[in-house]
Design a protein around this motif. Structure first.
Motif: not given
Length: 443
Positions: A47-49, A123-127, A403-404, A408-411
């Motif tokens: 899985g990607d997540v 990463s906490t927000h992106l994931l 997000p648009s 990764s790692l860009n919040g």
């Protein structure tokens, strides 16, 4: 005194040192082979997540090794350089300070902590499990018209119930999802706190009674894996595992058809634990339609439960589970909160408090209270239910749009997810409509 070569190769032990060296080499190779067979599913999931979470573990580990490795090397170097028999090492018993050394000791770990904090924050927000899926993998974004597959998950003693509302079927200890399609899991528990975890798909998320948590994920390939409970929940916890398969869209449609066909027949439902002997006795077979009566039977504690299929399912069952009102005569939590938002029942609903008991034993008194009500109680119940129908409570959808910018790692610029609104979005539109009821949990 024997010569050195005799001590190394005594009679009967020809090539002794070489044999020992060979045994050490063989042992090291065997250990390497054993370690190569270790399960690295967390770092190489489907899985990607889960893959992004695994990458986060690798990045964090490498950042920490930037400090750990030099420190370990320094220990060896200092121990060798300042050994007792090294007369060339500089001896300074009165040394007590070095500005350069202090800067190196404190600045390097501080920089590592800052980097770790930045990586963890973004990463906490992106994931975030409440955030919808914005990509299938690093190269493929989710199309605008893609509809996520919704799966309602209920943690029971000691098994997992999966309800597919769109397909109208349900399974126990069997999770099948299409690969390449966003997945939206709604998770709750029937009694105690639990934890839903499929390592190949995404990280674990808690399941709690009276609350709903969310998990958005996607599977990138067709695999067979396993899911389990990552939170101890009693005697049958060891067997609280289920099979997970990701298949193609065509195979998923075929599987749904099989569930509708095979789910009509009675199927084994595991063992009921006998308290007096701690041994299992066969539970009542289940199948057909999963309505409230069937759910109350399924809810009873059982262990070693095989996969069970239900060809039909009550569309309102999951909401009743979340609101803890599956059993007839129970007032739903959403109804109670809706009434509280209006100021309560007042004196007119004084005899309705029996319906507010949420412990397992209190349910019987609630049923008895409404089984043969008097005329006065009937009027009260009718009035209360009329209020509840006018103000239905519901589980709020706390999902946040993806997000648009999917790097990764860009919040940067991503709003923090909110499961409970603050301010105007939750304000009542008029005196007749209460505030929106939220049963979401952020765990």
């Amino acid at each position: 005194m024997q010569p050195p070569e005799s001590r190394l190769n005594p009679p009967g032990r020809r090539f002794g040192p070489f044999r020992n060296r060979a045994m050490r080499v063989v042992g090291a190779l065997g250990l390497t082979a054993a370690l190569s067979a270790c399960n690295t599913l967390v770092l190489k999931p489907s899985g990607d997540v889960a893959q992004q979470q695994g990458d986060l573990v690798v990045v964090a580990t490498l950042l920490m090794l930037l400090i750990v490795v030099p420190v370990m090397l320094a220990v060896v170097i200092f121990a060798w350089r300042y050994r007792a028999n090294n007369k060339d090492a500089k001896y300074e018993p009165d040394w007590d300070h070095s500005t350069q050394l202090e800067l190196m000791i404190w600045a390097a770990p501080l920089l590592i902590i800052i980097c770790l904090g930045a990586v963890t924050w973004t990463s906490t927000h992106l994931l975030d499990p409440y955030r919808t899926i914005g990509r299938i993998d690093a190269q493929t974004q989710v199309s605008q018209d893609a509809k996520p597959l919704e799966v309602e998950v209920v943690a029971l003693d000691w098994k997992w119930l999966f309800i597919y509302p769109e397909q109208g079927v349900a399974t126990v200890n069997e999770l099948v999802v299409p690969s390449g399609r966003p997945l939206n899991f709604k998770i709750t528990s029937a009694n105690v706190m639990n934890s839903f975890y499929v390592p190949a798909m995404a990280g674990q998320i808690y399941a709690m009674p009276g609350m709903e948590t969310r998990l958005h994920a996607v599977m990138n390939s067709n695999v067979e894996s396993v899911g389990f409970s990552a939170n101890y929940s009693g005697a049958g916890f060891t067997h609280m595992r289920f099979k997970m398969r990701s298949v193609s869209d065509a195979d998923f449609a075929k599987w749904v058809g099989d569930v509708k066909t095979t789910g009509t027949r009675p199927q084994p439902a595991g063992d009921v634990i006998a308290a007096e002997s701690f041994t299992g006795v066969p539970a009542k077979q289940m199948g057909g339609t999963l309505d409230r009566a069937a759910y109350l039977e399924l809810e009873k504690p059982t262990q070693k439960v095989p996969a069970i299929r239900f060809a039909n399912v009550d569309p309102k069952l999951y909401d009743a589970v979340v609101n803890m009102c599956v059993q007839p005569g129970k007032m739903c939590m959403s109804e109670m909160m809706a009434l509280d938002a209006r100021g309560g029942l007042g004196k007119a609903g004084i005899r309705n408090v029996q319906m507010l008991s949420y412990d397992k034993d209190g349910r019987d008194s609630a049923v008895a209270e409404s089984a043969n009500p008097s005329d006065a109680v009937k009027r009260e119940l009718a009035w209360v239910r009329a209020l509840c129908e006018q103000m239905p409570g519901q589980v709020r959808d706390g999902s946040v749009k993806a997000p648009s910018d999917l790097r990764s790692l860009n919040g940067a610029g991503i709003p923090a997810p909110q499961s409970i609104g603050f301010g105007g979005e939750d304000a009542p539109a008029s005196p007749a409509k209460p505030a929106h009821i939220s049963l979401n949990s952020r765990n």
